[in-house]
Design a protein around this motif. Structure first.
Motif, mmCIF file in Angstrom:
data_model
loop_
_atom_site.group_PDB
_atom_site.id
_atom_site.type_symbol
_atom_site.label_atom_id
_atom_site.label_comp_id
_atom_site.label_asym_id
_atom_site.label_seq_id
_atom_site.Cartn_x
_atom_site.Cartn_y
_atom_site.Cartn_z
ATOM 1 N N VAL A 119 24.445 61.358 49.362
ATOM 2 C CA VAL A 119 25.419 62.061 50.340
ATOM 3 C C VAL A 119 24.830 62.390 51.550
ATOM 4 C CG1 VAL A 119 27.047 63.975 50.592
ATOM 5 C CG2 VAL A 119 26.881 62.463 48.639
ATOM 6 N N GLY A 130 33.045 65.965 55.754
ATOM 7 C CA GLY A 130 32.968 65.222 56.787
ATOM 8 C C GLY A 130 33.660 64.046 56.477
ATOM 9 N N SER A 132 26.688 58.518 59.378
ATOM 10 C CA SER A 132 27.837 58.583 60.045
ATOM 11 C C SER A 132 27.801 59.499 61.424
ATOM 12 C CB SER A 132 28.987 59.131 59.260
ATOM 13 O OG SER A 132 29.261 60.577 59.608
ATOM 14 N N ALA A 147 32.356 64.771 61.378
ATOM 15 C CA ALA A 147 31.156 64.393 60.748
ATOM 16 C C ALA A 147 30.065 65.567 60.926
ATOM 17 C CB ALA A 147 30.657 63.222 61.703
ATOM 18 N N GLU A 148 30.009 66.253 62.065
ATOM 19 C CA GLU A 148 29.295 67.152 62.298
ATOM 20 C C GLU A 148 29.417 68.595 61.296
ATOM 21 O OE1 GLU A 148 29.283 68.552 66.424
ATOM 22 O OE2 GLU A 148 28.292 70.360 65.747
ATOM 23 N N GLY A 155 30.801 68.086 58.355
ATOM 24 C CA GLY A 155 30.049 67.654 57.057
ATOM 25 C C GLY A 155 28.424 67.827 56.915
ATOM 26 N N LEU A 156 27.835 67.329 58.062
ATOM 27 C CA LEU A 156 26.486 67.600 57.968
ATOM 28 C C LEU A 156 25.804 68.979 58.036
ATOM 29 C CD1 LEU A 156 23.738 65.772 58.418
ATOM 30 C CD2 LEU A 156 23.815 66.341 61.122
ATOM 31 N N TYR A 214 30.856 68.473 50.435
ATOM 32 C CA TYR A 214 30.043 67.735 51.687
ATOM 33 C C TYR A 214 30.849 66.844 52.036
ATOM 34 C CZ TYR A 214 26.105 70.665 49.606
ATOM 35 O OH TYR A 214 25.364 71.442 48.929
ATOM 36 N N VAL A 215 31.299 65.702 51.224
ATOM 37 C CA VAL A 215 31.848 64.541 51.539
ATOM 38 C C VAL A 215 33.349 65.014 52.222
ATOM 39 C CG1 VAL A 215 32.527 62.198 50.922
ATOM 40 C CG2 VAL A 215 30.832 63.202 49.807
ATOM 41 N N PHE A 247 26.567 70.126 54.603
ATOM 42 C CA PHE A 247 25.474 69.571 53.749
ATOM 43 C C PHE A 247 24.041 70.252 53.746
ATOM 44 C CE2 PHE A 247 21.943 66.690 53.363
ATOM 45 C CZ PHE A 247 21.852 66.466 52.045
ATOM 46 N N LEU A 274 26.085 60.920 55.359
ATOM 47 C CA LEU A 274 26.512 61.828 56.409
ATOM 48 C C LEU A 274 25.565 61.605 57.760
ATOM 49 C CD1 LEU A 274 27.138 65.068 54.569
ATOM 50 C CD2 LEU A 274 28.882 63.857 55.632
#
Lengths: 483, 102
Positions: B77, A150, B84, A159-160, A162-163, A146-147, A166, B81
């Motif tokens: 986490v 993003g 951010s 960033a999107e 990653g989200l 996940y990290v 997640f 996210l």
């Protein structure tokens, strides 16, 4: 059989221990030598470190023929796990090298540490023989992933990505662990072997087993990016930093299949509906992946749909539940990991110079950089399954296993899909080789690290194809005793 | 003593509320809270099974503790996210975060 603990058990975990050491050393290097951040040396050191872990594993930690469970039954260090661990480490090395010149990630030591953490989690996933260990390893992989997805600052899309990764990942792993908790509850065991015995004895009522199967399938389906758990894949593949995309689409998917085998050996004997269901998922993944890939204009998105289709091909061989089928899966994953990494390596190198992932911008690449275009030809023809490259033999063994198991209709669907696949891979190659380059387009220079990585991958594709025999023997050996 | 099935029904209800939340909430923080509900249901399941099925073995408790730790890591986490995203876009509504589409 669980053997009592001996200090020699640690030797089995040598690659994993080495990975942890490399991560710590990298953290120290990152802090004490700031100039490494500027030169992109972090990626090279990370790649060398992960490679060293792999070499240590091959020299000292080759599994014996006895299939015993180590560390109180938590780990099962057989050849099957070993092949997957080395595959993950190979993907890790290549990803680290390919990250070394990518803006937004190459100057961050923590990026490479997270990458090594993800490798560690995947290795443990392949090794685990206990549902607690399995869940822990799976989450180690996912949370690092996940990290990573993003990671790049200064880009809205990552960033999107990653989200989204997640939210999908956390939801499906919640389903998975609920299934595992029910499995534990009905059998009172956490070891996969003991659970398998209890399931065979009929300790789990069929209705409950149905629910458990669906929950576990959702969790693993996410890792495989198989339909209907594929919705995250195109968005995450497009938005994540490209090396991370390469890593998620290869290593993460391969290890997902290893886990699928471990879980299937528990539940398949008692649930007759599971194999037809997997066959349906396979057909849907192939068809939907290939058809959607036809319509894509972004190359990362196209490769995302193509990787969904490849999950479908592999699932075909999983459905056969035979040693030959398992060997075909292992071999296919070997070829797929090498080929897809090569394809993404080209995308990374091209995007460094042009800043674009649109297929239309690849026009005239063969004039701008003949060697890059050649590498792309090898990678894409292998993805399409053209002889004598690796991808062809991967598909051939899968179809052979499927036909031998009597699933002729499935093989026909697979072949039809492979033909659709050839079409959209060749479209990209047409843009590269036939279309003229835009006016004043500069030639593309390839840094030495990248040419090295790309050369290794392309030689790998050719070797896995032309000298397929020994590799397939390895796959056959590793498949022994999975069921 | 309360029978085991009561705990399991409670956990199943919690889990269902969690799934409903994940699917129906638009706010990313809301989805994160629903995810935590799902994991709490799992922990309830595990602890109940451990107590009723095999209190002499620690594996159920171990599993529960590990799910605990994973839930905490996941929340950390996830919140990072979401922050951010919020800094860049000024929104935490999942539907408004949609640059990636075909």
């Amino acid at each position: 059989m669980i053997t009592p603990y001996t200090p020699a058990d640690w030797l089995v975990l040598l690659p994993e221990i080495a990975l942890v050491v490399v991560a710590v050393v990298l953290a120290v290097l990152d802090v004490s030598y700031p100039q490494l951040r500027r030169t992109g040396g972090l990626g090279i050191y990370a790649g060398l470190g992960i490679a060293a872990a792999g070499v240590l594993g091959i020299v000292f930690a080759q599994p014996g023929s006895d299939r015993t469970l180590l560390f109180g039954g938590m780990l099962r260090a057989d050849l099957f796990a070993f092949v997957f661990r080395m595959l993950v480490i190979f993907a890790g090395v290549m990803t680290a090298l390919l990250s070394s010149g990518v803006r937004g990630v190459s100057r961050h030591g923590e990026y490479f540490i997270l990458l090594i953490g993800a490798c560690l989690g995947m290795n443990l996933m392949a090794l685990s023989a206990d549902i607690i260990m399995l869940y822990l390893a799976l989450e180690t992989t996912s949370i690092a992933g996940y990290v990573l997805a993003g990671f790049a600052h200064g880009d809205d899309r990552t960033a999107e990505a990653g989200l989204k990764y997640f939210l999908f990942g956390a939801a499906t792993s919640g389903l998975l662990v609920y299934g595992l908790s029910l499995l534990y509850g009905f059998t009172g065991e956490t070891s996969l072997a003991a659970i398998a015995a209890a399931v065979r004895d009929g300790q789990v009522p069929p209705a409950a087993l149905l629910v458990i199967n669906m929950l576990l399938l959702a969790g693993i389906g996410f890792k495989l990016a198989a339909v209907p758990f594929h919705f995250w894949a195109p968005d995450v593949y497009e938005g994540a930093p490209t090396p991370v995309t390469a890593f998620i689409s290869t290593a993460s998917k391969a290890v997902g299949f290893a886990v699928l085998f471990r879980i299937m050996s528990v539940t398949v004997p008692a649930s007759a509906y599971l194999l037809p269901l997997l066959a349906a998922i396979s057909v849907l993944s192939m068809t939907l992946g290939n058809l959607a890939a036809l319509a894509q204009r972004n190359i990362k998105r196209m490769l995302a749909y193509s990787s969904i289709a490849h999950a479908g091909y592999v699932l075909m061989a999983v459905v056969t539940v035979s040693d030959l089928g398992t060997a075909a899966v292992v071999f296919y994953l070997l070829t797929y990991v090498v080929t897809n990494l090569a394809a993404f390596a080209v995308v990374i190198i091209f995007a460094r110079v042009s800043g674009s992932d649109e297929i239309a911008d690849y026009a005239g690449l063969s004039r701008r950089s003949p060697y890059l275009a050649l590498a792309m030809l090898v990678a894409f023809l292998s993805l399409a399954g053209v002889p004598p490259l690796a991808g062809f033999f991967g598909k051939m063994f899968v179809f052979a296993a499927v036909v031998k198991a009597g699933l002729i209709w499935l093989a026909i669907v697979g072949v039809l899909n492979a033909i659709i696949g050839i079409y959209y891979y060749l479209i990209v190659l047409k843009v590269v080789f036939v279309f003229p380059a835009p006016e004043g387009a500069a030639s593309i220079d390839v840094p030495r690290v990248y040419s090295f990585a790309l050369a290794v991958l392309c030689i790998g594709i050719v070797l896995l194809g032309t000298v397929a025999g020994p590799w397939f023997d390895l796959a056959l050996q590793s498949a022994q005793g999975i069921y | 003593m309360v029978p085991l099935s009561w705990y399991l029904v409670l956990a199943a209800l919690l889990f269902s509320i969690g799934i409903y939340g994940v699917l129906a909430r638009a706010n990313a923080i809301g989805i994160l809270m629903a995810l935590e509900l799902m994991l709490n249901a799992v922990i309830l399941n595990l602890v109940a099974f451990w107590r009723y099925r095999g209190p002499t073995q620690v594996s159920g408790q171990m599993f529960a503790i590990i799910v605990f730790a994973v839930a905490a890591a996941e929340a950390a986490v996830g919140l990072a996210l979401i922050i951010s995203i919020y800094r860049r876009r000024g929104t935490v509504v999942a539907e408004e975060v949609s640059l990636l589409k075909w």
